[in-house]
Structure formats: C-alpha cells, structure tokens
Design a protein around this motif. Structure first.
Motif, short mmCIF file in Angstrom:
data_model
loop_
_atom_site.label_atom_id
_atom_site.label_comp_id
_atom_site.label_asym_id
_atom_site.label_seq_id
_atom_site.Cartn_x
_atom_site.Cartn_y
_atom_site.Cartn_z
N THR A 5 -0.81 8.82 2.70
CA THR A 5 -1.11 7.41 2.96
C THR A 5 0.20 6.62 2.88
O THR A 5 1.00 6.84 1.97
CB THR A 5 -2.09 6.85 1.92
N ALA A 6 0.39 5.72 3.83
CA ALA A 6 1.56 4.84 3.82
C ALA A 6 1.10 3.42 4.05
O ALA A 6 0.06 3.16 4.64
CB ALA A 6 2.54 5.26 4.92
N GLN A 7 1.88 2.48 3.57
CA GLN A 7 1.69 1.08 3.85
C GLN A 7 2.87 0.64 4.72
O GLN A 7 3.91 1.28 4.72
CB GLN A 7 1.67 0.23 2.57
N PHE A 8 2.69 -0.45 5.46
CA PHE A 8 3.81 -0.95 6.26
C PHE A 8 3.96 -2.46 6.08
O PHE A 8 3.00 -3.16 5.79
CB PHE A 8 3.65 -0.60 7.74
N THR A 9 5.20 -2.91 6.25
CA THR A 9 5.53 -4.32 6.19
C THR A 9 6.36 -4.66 7.42
O THR A 9 7.33 -3.95 7.73
CB THR A 9 6.35 -4.64 4.91
N GLY A 55 10.79 3.58 2.87
CA GLY A 55 11.41 2.49 2.14
C GLY A 55 12.55 1.81 2.87
O GLY A 55 13.11 0.83 2.37
N SER A 56 12.91 2.31 4.05
CA SER A 56 13.98 1.70 4.84
C SER A 56 13.40 1.05 6.08
O SER A 56 12.39 1.50 6.63
CB SER A 56 14.99 2.77 5.28
N ALA A 57 14.06 0.01 6.55
CA ALA A 57 13.60 -0.69 7.74
C ALA A 57 13.91 0.12 8.99
O ALA A 57 14.93 0.82 9.07
CB ALA A 57 14.26 -2.06 7.83
N SER A 58 13.02 0.04 9.96
CA SER A 58 13.24 0.68 11.26
C SER A 58 14.35 -0.08 11.99
O SER A 58 14.78 -1.15 11.56
CB SER A 58 11.96 0.61 12.10
N ALA A 92 11.64 -7.70 15.32
CA ALA A 92 10.95 -7.30 14.09
C ALA A 92 11.39 -5.91 13.69
O ALA A 92 11.74 -5.08 14.54
CB ALA A 92 9.44 -7.32 14.30
N THR A 93 11.38 -5.67 12.39
CA THR A 93 11.58 -4.33 11.86
C THR A 93 10.34 -3.98 11.04
O THR A 93 9.63 -4.87 10.58
CB THR A 93 12.83 -4.23 10.96
N VAL A 94 10.09 -2.69 10.88
CA VAL A 94 8.94 -2.23 10.11
C VAL A 94 9.45 -1.30 9.02
O VAL A 94 10.27 -0.41 9.27
CB VAL A 94 7.92 -1.49 11.00
N THR A 95 8.98 -1.52 7.80
CA THR A 95 9.32 -0.67 6.66
C THR A 95 8.04 0.00 6.18
O THR A 95 7.04 -0.67 5.93
CB THR A 95 9.94 -1.49 5.52
N PHE A 96 8.07 1.33 6.10
CA PHE A 96 6.94 2.10 5.59
C PHE A 96 7.19 2.42 4.12
O PHE A 96 8.31 2.77 3.74
CB PHE A 96 6.77 3.40 6.38
N SER A 97 6.15 2.32 3.31
CA SER A 97 6.25 2.69 1.91
C SER A 97 5.08 3.59 1.56
O SER A 97 4.10 3.65 2.29
CB SER A 97 6.27 1.44 1.02
N GLY A 98 5.20 4.28 0.46
CA GLY A 98 4.17 5.20 0.01
C GLY A 98 4.77 6.12 -1.03
O GLY A 98 5.91 5.93 -1.46
N THR A 99 4.02 7.14 -1.41
CA THR A 99 4.52 8.10 -2.39
C THR A 99 5.51 9.05 -1.72
O THR A 99 5.17 9.72 -0.74
CB THR A 99 3.35 8.90 -3.01
N ALA A 100 6.71 9.07 -2.23
CA ALA A 100 7.77 9.91 -1.66
C ALA A 100 7.57 11.37 -2.04
O ALA A 100 7.09 11.69 -3.13
CB ALA A 100 9.13 9.43 -2.14
N ASP A 101 7.93 12.25 -1.13
CA ASP A 101 7.87 13.68 -1.39
C ASP A 101 8.86 14.03 -2.51
O ASP A 101 9.96 13.47 -2.57
CB ASP A 101 8.20 14.46 -0.11
N ALA A 102 8.48 14.95 -3.37
CA ALA A 102 9.33 15.34 -4.51
C ALA A 102 10.61 16.03 -4.06
O ALA A 102 11.63 15.95 -4.74
CB ALA A 102 8.54 16.24 -5.46
#
Length: 186
Positions: free
Chosen positions: A178-182, A142-145, A95-105
C-alpha cells in the motif's frame, strides 16, 4: 372566522404529528471531503486506486540480481496507472507526485510487501514493488517525481509499478503493498 382558522391550524398540527412516521430515518449517508487551496482537484476515481500486478511466476526472477525487475521473456509488462487531476486553473503550471508507504527492509527506495518478513504469514519474500513514471524512470519512495507539465482543464499523470528482486532467492505468496501519494503544484 377566527374559530375556523384555529380549527384548521389544529387539524394541520395533528396531521403533522401523524405524518412523522413517513419521515422516519432508514439509513445514514456520510459525506466526506475537504476544501483545499489547490489549483486542481484530484479525481474521486484516483483517490483510492487498486493496481493489479498480476500473478508472476517465481521463475521470472531466476537470475535476477537485487534491485532488478523480473527478467527475460517471463517478465510481465509493468502495471500502468494514472492519477487524474480535474479542473486545473491557469495558475497550475506543473506538479510533482511523492509516494510514501512502508519501505522495503533491503531497499528503502521501494515499497515493502504487506506481511513481508513476518513468520508464518505466507507473504512472498525477496521482492518489493518499484514505482516509476510513465517512461520507466524510478521514483524512489519518499522522493518527488519529475515535474509533470499541466494544462488548463483536466490532466492525467501516468505512472507504472513493477515487482523487483531484493534478494537472490524469491519465495512465493501474496505480494501486495500500500502506498499513499501527495501532489505538489509548481
């Protein structure tokens, strides 16, 4: 005989009407979830995590350059957390995990702090949150582990988070994100 049966049924019907008060609703419970076609289930304890990063002194960033974690003896250890997978079947090899959320400016590979850059809100600035695997290898937002090997049964995927400087000057204040993961199965 029929009169006796009808009388008993009438008594039962009247009793049922009076007993309705015993079945009154005092509250509501909502059950939520999804049935998915996945080789593992995500533990309910891993679905809404809180990872405390602690109180870090602003001086821990003195001398840090953009993109680096806190420096020197003042630097706290990264905050460790895991995503637990339950009941993985034989088809679950990895399995791989991808984290998403608001990116730092300033560094889109890291999580932006909540309220960062908003005037008058008082959030810390010049800092973001970096997500890493258990070995400390950065997982860009936004990238997979890297792939985790899964065995049959329960598996725990280990990660860590750390504050990183995004500017030479770091200001104080709340430093939350805050982050979400897939999870993607291989």
């Amino acid at each position: 005989m029929h009169k006796k049966i009808i009388t008993h049924l009438a008594v039962l019907a009247v009793s049922g009407v009076f007993a309705q008060g015993a079945f009154a609703a005092d509250g509501t419970i909502n059950f939520t979830g999804d049935i998915v076609d996945a080789p593992c289930s995500i533990s309910p304890n891993s679905q809404n995590l809180t990872v405390p990063l602690g109180k870090v002194s602003r001086t821990a960033f003195d001398g840090a350059t953009a993109g680096t974690a806190t420096v020197g003896k003042k630097a706290p250890a990264p905050a460790k957390f895991s995503i637990d997978l339950l009941g993985c079947g034989a088809t679950a090899k990895g399995a791989t995990v991808t984290f998403s959320g608001t990116a730092d400016a300033d560094d889109a590979t890291n999580l932006r702090l909540t309220n960062a850059g908003q005037v008058g809100v008082g959030a810390a600035s010049g800092v973001a949150i970096e997500l890493d695997d258990s070995a400390g290898t950065k997982i860009p937002l936004g990238s997979a582990s890297a792939q985790y090997t899964l065995g049959t049964g329960d598996n725990s995927l280990k990660f860590q988070a750390v504050y990183v400087a995004t500017k030479a000057a770091v200001t104080t204040g709340p430093a939350n994100a805050t982050a979400q993961f897939t999870v993607a199965y291989k």
